[in-house]
Design a protein around this motif. Structure first.
Motif, PDB file in Angstrom:
ATOM      1  N   GLY A  34      -0.514  53.100  -8.519  1.00  0.00           N
ATOM      2  CA  GLY A  34       0.125  54.115  -7.481  1.00  0.00           C
ATOM      3  C   GLY A  34      -0.882  54.912  -6.521  1.00  0.00           C
ATOM      4  N   TRP A  35      -1.986  54.230  -6.627  1.00  0.00           N
ATOM      5  CA  TRP A  35      -3.076  54.658  -5.541  1.00  0.00           C
ATOM      6  C   TRP A  35      -2.818  54.006  -4.140  1.00  0.00           C
ATOM      7  N   ILE A  36      -1.980  54.854  -3.341  1.00  0.00           N
ATOM      8  CA  ILE A  36      -1.612  53.908  -1.996  1.00  0.00           C
ATOM      9  C   ILE A  36      -2.712  53.981  -1.097  1.00  0.00           C
ATOM     10  N   ASP A  37      -3.589  54.851  -0.982  1.00  0.00           N
ATOM     11  CA  ASP A  37      -4.681  54.993   0.075  1.00  0.00           C
ATOM     12  C   ASP A  37      -5.894  53.919  -0.625  1.00  0.00           C
ATOM     13  N   GLU A  38      -5.974  53.934  -1.635  1.00  0.00           N
ATOM     14  CA  GLU A  38      -6.955  53.064  -2.181  1.00  0.00           C
ATOM     15  C   GLU A  38      -6.581  51.390  -1.889  1.00  0.00           C
ATOM     16  N   ALA A  39      -5.275  51.269  -2.165  1.00  0.00           N
ATOM     17  CA  ALA A  39      -4.682  49.827  -2.003  1.00  0.00           C
ATOM     18  C   ALA A  39      -4.830  49.594  -0.351  1.00  0.00           C
ATOM     19  N   GLU A  40      -4.543  50.487   0.496  1.00  0.00           N
ATOM     20  CA  GLU A  40      -4.940  50.450   1.943  1.00  0.00           C
ATOM     21  C   GLU A  40      -6.109  49.947   2.354  1.00  0.00           C
ATOM     22  N   ARG A  41      -6.913  50.717   1.442  1.00  0.00           N
ATOM     23  CA  ARG A  41      -8.488  50.482   1.733  1.00  0.00           C
ATOM     24  C   ARG A  41      -8.823  48.921   1.633  1.00  0.00           C
ATOM     25  N   HIS A  42      -8.335  48.460   0.608  1.00  0.00           N
ATOM     26  CA  HIS A  42      -8.484  47.040   0.195  1.00  0.00           C
ATOM     27  C   HIS A  42      -7.976  46.037   1.116  1.00  0.00           C
ATOM     28  N   HIS A  43      -6.710  46.419   1.684  1.00  0.00           N
ATOM     29  CA  HIS A  43      -6.185  45.510   2.602  1.00  0.00           C
ATOM     30  C   HIS A  43      -6.907  45.382   3.946  1.00  0.00           C
ATOM     31  N   LYS A  44      -7.340  46.769   4.143  1.00  0.00           N
ATOM     32  CA  LYS A  44      -8.352  46.572   5.557  1.00  0.00           C
ATOM     33  C   LYS A  44      -9.581  45.645   5.326  1.00  0.00           C
ATOM     34  N   LEU A  45      -9.845  45.939   4.164  1.00  0.00           N
ATOM     35  CA  LEU A  45     -11.225  44.815   3.730  1.00  0.00           C
ATOM     36  C   LEU A  45     -10.774  43.259   3.996  1.00  0.00           C
ATOM     37  N   ILE A  46      -9.532  43.077   3.365  1.00  0.00           N
ATOM     38  CA  ILE A  46      -9.080  41.632   3.416  1.00  0.00           C
ATOM     39  C   ILE A  46      -8.967  41.057   4.724  1.00  0.00           C
ATOM     40  N   ALA A  47      -8.323  42.093   5.477  1.00  0.00           N
ATOM     41  CA  ALA A  47      -8.352  41.525   7.141  1.00  0.00           C
ATOM     42  C   ALA A  47      -9.506  41.423   7.802  1.00  0.00           C
ATOM     43  N   ARG A  48     -10.612  42.289   7.425  1.00  0.00           N
ATOM     44  CA  ARG A  48     -11.993  42.084   8.075  1.00  0.00           C
ATOM     45  C   ARG A  48     -12.492  41.076   7.550  1.00  0.00           C
ATOM     46  N   LEU A  49     -12.451  40.519   6.204  1.00  0.00           N
ATOM     47  CA  LEU A  49     -13.044  39.260   5.656  1.00  0.00           C
ATOM     48  C   LEU A  49     -12.171  38.275   6.296  1.00  0.00           C
ATOM     49  N   ASP A  50     -10.893  38.273   6.558  1.00  0.00           N
ATOM     50  CA  ASP A  50     -10.451  37.003   6.974  1.00  0.00           C
ATOM     51  C   ASP A  50     -10.801  36.841   8.626  1.00  0.00           C
ATOM     52  N   ALA A  51     -11.203  37.870   9.355  1.00  0.00           N
ATOM     53  CA  ALA A  51     -11.953  37.743  10.771  1.00  0.00           C
ATOM     54  C   ALA A  51     -13.327  37.130  10.491  1.00  0.00           C
ATOM     55  N   LEU A  52     -14.106  37.704   9.538  1.00  0.00           N
ATOM     56  CA  LEU A  52     -15.625  37.087   9.282  1.00  0.00           C
ATOM     57  C   LEU A  52     -15.496  35.633   9.231  1.00  0.00           C
ATOM     58  N   ILE A  53     -14.760  35.278   8.028  1.00  0.00           N
ATOM     59  CA  ILE A  53     -14.594  33.988   7.869  1.00  0.00           C
ATOM     60  C   ILE A  53     -14.042  33.158   8.726  1.00  0.00           C
ATOM     61  N   ALA A  54     -12.995  33.324   9.669  1.00  0.00           N
ATOM     62  CA  ALA A  54     -12.495  32.715  10.761  1.00  0.00           C
ATOM     63  C   ALA A  54     -13.789  32.646  11.856  1.00  0.00           C
ATOM     64  N   ASP A  55     -14.494  33.570  12.065  1.00  0.00           N
ATOM     65  CA  ASP A  55     -15.368  33.505  13.306  1.00  0.00           C
ATOM     66  C   ASP A  55     -16.530  32.628  12.558  1.00  0.00           C
ATOM     67  N   THR A  56     -16.995  32.764  11.293  1.00  0.00           N
ATOM     68  CA  THR A  56     -17.960  31.940  10.948  1.00  0.00           C
ATOM     69  C   THR A  56     -17.863  30.205  10.971  1.00  0.00           C
ATOM     70  N   GLU A  57     -16.424  29.967  10.633  1.00  0.00           N
ATOM     71  CA  GLU A  57     -15.908  28.795  10.470  1.00  0.00           C
ATOM     72  C   GLU A  57     -15.870  28.097  11.923  1.00  0.00           C
ATOM     73  N   THR A  58     -15.461  29.057  13.028  1.00  0.00           N
ATOM     74  CA  THR A  58     -15.348  28.618  14.260  1.00  0.00           C
ATOM     75  C   THR A  58     -16.936  28.091  15.001  1.00  0.00           C
ATOM     76  N   GLN A  59     -17.663  29.261  14.569  1.00  0.00           N
ATOM     77  CA  GLN A  59     -19.337  28.757  14.969  1.00  0.00           C
ATOM     78  C   GLN A  59     -19.876  27.615  14.489  1.00  0.00           C
ATOM     79  N   THR A  60     -19.570  27.087  13.154  1.00  0.00           N
ATOM     80  CA  THR A  60     -20.028  25.861  12.644  1.00  0.00           C
ATOM     81  C   THR A  60     -19.165  24.860  12.907  1.00  0.00           C
ATOM     82  N   GLY A  61     -18.127  24.989  13.673  1.00  0.00           N
ATOM     83  CA  GLY A  61     -17.228  23.742  13.954  1.00  0.00           C
ATOM     84  C   GLY A  61     -16.544  23.146  12.774  1.00  0.00           C
TER      85      GLY A  61
END
Length: 652
Positions: A625-652
């Motif tokens: 029932g920790w809704i704010d805490e869950a939202e914080r983790h979802h934001k981190l997941i979105a940020r990690l997805d972006a970082l992983i995608a950028d890194t993979e793009t840079q390395t071809g």
């Protein structure tokens, strides 16, 4: 006396009376010969009796003193006439004489079959031999003699006539008739189960409101009684009875402090209500003279407040013109946790109820109450068909309407089914009894001596069991608390607990959850561990800076860190654990969200592992029932997805 004897002799001169007396004398002498108890003294006494009273019913009309003056040789002929010839000597005579020889005489009389039928039914209802014989000699024999009816023709009027004769005898002689009234009630019960009478005897019953409020001045009593009669239309009988008791105290206070008050309409806040509230602090109980509890004070004020509110809403003329009692006037009740029995006490009490019962039926009832979490009223209202077998889902107990006017189903295990089977085996069998709520005939599960088992009987057995077990005072409702507490400790859900206890609101069931809250315990241990980190200890390892460190297993209780009831943050190089009381960390994952943060191909496995953990932490927070805490983790997941995608793009 001479005048009565002269009248008897003149009657004896009539030929019909002479013939009747001679026939009765011959029948009596033949009876003596047949039973082998005749002698010359008995024969002479019988001849003198019939010479004086050729019609024995004339003797029954003589004064009681004369009837009781019959000698020991004359009394056998009177007994013969009562049992064999229909003599009705009057209840005053039957109550004044000890009829111990009757049992010997009944065996050869027409009453034998009737009395044996009564005794057999009393035995089937569970009455002891001593009680059966004592009651049989005190009531049914006297009823059959005096009424001249067969047992099947007896009525309630006959019992009431006998009861009135008992009271008249007590008034005339001062000899208590209590044992006769008890025997009459028991005889009434047996006659009901024999089908002779249509209804069982009343046990107590409500006292009329006028009588209960007799100490209140007449004008106020009229208003209070009118209110109670109105509440009968919408409230349970017991609820209105409790209202009557509490309003009686208020009415008596007004009567004592202001005898001139003629209507509730004239109530004054300063002159009546505030002195009443102050008087409750020193009020004592009518039962034991002890000061009343805070709960009783609360209930008395609530009853008065409800009374004033109701008559105001109804527009009664008796309603005060302005409000005189306010919400803050009601004493605040302490928020006491349910009083459950500790495991050891629970086991000892169960053992005492099982191995050393005083009243086995009541002991089994207490065991059933503990096994199903019943209120005592629900327990005693159970009917014979309360167990329901559901295909593929086991046995269930149907709990009848109780305190909150709801029915519910409680699952039963094999041990509890054995208890119910034993109850059915030893309960008192007989005709259905009127249901107190519906007035329809019902076969109750708990019947004892032809009646319903009473709450007093259950409490007496509980007191006996606690004495045997060496425990202090225990109330039957504590068995319900113990049942609920055991379920909470076993991890039952709130919804299931509400259904099993028959609660309307989650707040009622959460009282049990506050007893043993696993999260509270975990938080306590976590806080204790954090405190230890700031306490130097010789055996605790320290880091390079000399600060005390705790092993991870101590902090997490040996569990995986992702499953602990803490606020958890996953970083690329580790993780953070915080108690909910500390709140989320302002700096959690600040680097991952920073625009200057960059990653490289060698970090992709680390970022992927961090994303997996963040996803697990988000689900964990949502479940807690920790809704704010869950939202914080979802934001981190979105940020990690972006970082992983950028890194993979840079390395071809």
């Amino acid at each position: 006396m001479r005048h009565a004897n002269a009248s008897a002799r003149s009657a004896a001169e009539e030929p019909a009376a002479l013939l009747r007396g001679a026939a009765l004398l011959a029948a009596y002498l033949n009876h003596l010969t047949a039973t082998g108890r005749g002698n010359l003294s008995y024969e002479r006494a019988a001849r003198r009796f019939f010479e004086t009273w050729p019609d024995p019913q004339g003797w029954a009309a003589s004064p009681l003193e004369e009837r009781l003056s019959a000698g020991s040789a004359t009394r056998p002929v009177i007994t013969f006439l009562m049992l064999h010839e229909g003599l009705r000597p009057g209840y005053d005579y039957l109550l004044a004489r000890k009829l111990s020889p009757l049992w010997r005489e009944i065996q050869t009389s027409p009453m034998q079959a009737e009395i044996n039928r009564f005794l057999d039914e009393a035995e089937s209802l569970g009455f002891t031999a001593r009680t059966r014989l004592a009651t049989g000699s005190q009531v049914p024999v006297r009823l059959l003699i005096q009424t001249g009816k067969p047992m099947a023709a007896l009525t309630r009027d006959d019992l009431e006539e006998f009861t009135a004769a008992c009271r008249q005898r007590e008034q005339a002689t001062g000899i208590s008739h209590r044992h006769y009234l008890s025997a009459i009630s028991m005889a009434h019960m047996v006659l009901f189960h024999l089908g002779v009478l249509d209804s069982p005897p009343r046990s107590g019953g409500p006292v009329p409101y006028e009588e209960r409020l007799a100490a209140v001045t007449a004008p106020l009593r009229v208003e209070l009684v009118g209110y109670l009669e109105r509440k009968r239309a919408t409230c349970d009988r017991k609820t209105v009875s409790a209202m009557a008791t509490r309003l009686k105290h208020f009415g008596m206070f007004l009567t004592e402090t202001d005898p001139t008050l003629t209507s509730v309409r004239d109530l004054d806040r300063r002159g009546h209500v505030e002195p009443f509230l102050a008087s409750l602090v020193d009020a004592v109980s009518d039962k034991d003279g002890a000061p009343i509890s805070i709960g009783d004070r609360n209930r008395r004020v609530v009853a008065v407040a409800t009374f004033l509110r109701d008559i105001t809403e109804w527009g009664w003329d008796a309603a005060p013109a302005r409000k005189v009692l306010f919400r803050d006037d009601i004493p605040k009740l302490p928020q006491i946790l349910p009083r459950y029995l500790p495991i050891d006490a629970d086991r000892r009490l169960t053992a005492a109820l099982t191995e050393h019962p005083d009243n086995e039926l009541a002991a089994l009832g207490l065991r059933l109450q503990r096994a199903c979490g019943l209120r005592i009223g629900e327990l005693l209202d159970l009917e014979l068909d309360c167990v329901h077998q559901i295909d593929g889902n086991g046995a269930w107990l149907k709990v009848p309407l109780g305190k909150l006017a709801t029915e519910r189903m409680v699952p039963l295990d094999d041990e509890t089914l054995d208890v119910i089977d034993r109850i059915i085996q030893i309960r008192s069998h007989g005709r259905p009894l009127p249901h107190p709520r519906y007035r329809r005939p019902a076969q109750f599960l708990f019947t004892y001596l032809g009646r319903r088992l009473t709450q007093q009987g259950v409490r007496r057995e509980l007191d006996h069991a606690t004495e045997v077990a060496g425990l202090g005072h225990i109330t039957s409702h504590q068995l319900r608390h113990t049942y609920a507490t055991a379920l909470v400790n076993a991890g039952v859900s709130l919804q299931a607990l509400m259904a099993l206890l028959g609660h309307h609101s989650a707040e009622m069931s959460l009282r049990y959850g506050r007893l043993f809250d696993a999260t509270v315990r975990t938080e306590y241990e976590r806080a204790l561990d954090l405190a230890k980190q700031n306490t130097p200890a010789a055996m605790t390892p320290a880091d390079s800076a000399g600060r005390t460190q705790l092993p991870l297993t101590v902090i997490t209780g040996g569990h995986d860190w992702k499953e602990t009831p803490l606020l958890k943050s996953r970083m690329a190089g580790g993780f953070c654990l915080r108690t909910p009381a500390q709140g989320a960390c302002t700096y959690a994952n600040i680097c991952e969200h920073c625009p200057s943060y960059r990653s490289q191909p060698s970090s992709l496995p680390i970022l992927a592992a961090q994303r997996v953990d963040a996803d697990a932490l988000a689900r964990d927070a949502e479940q807690r029932g920790w809704i704010d805490e869950a939202e914080r983790h979802h934001k981190l997941i979105a940020r990690l997805d972006a970082l992983i995608a950028d890194t993979e793009t840079q390395t071809g």
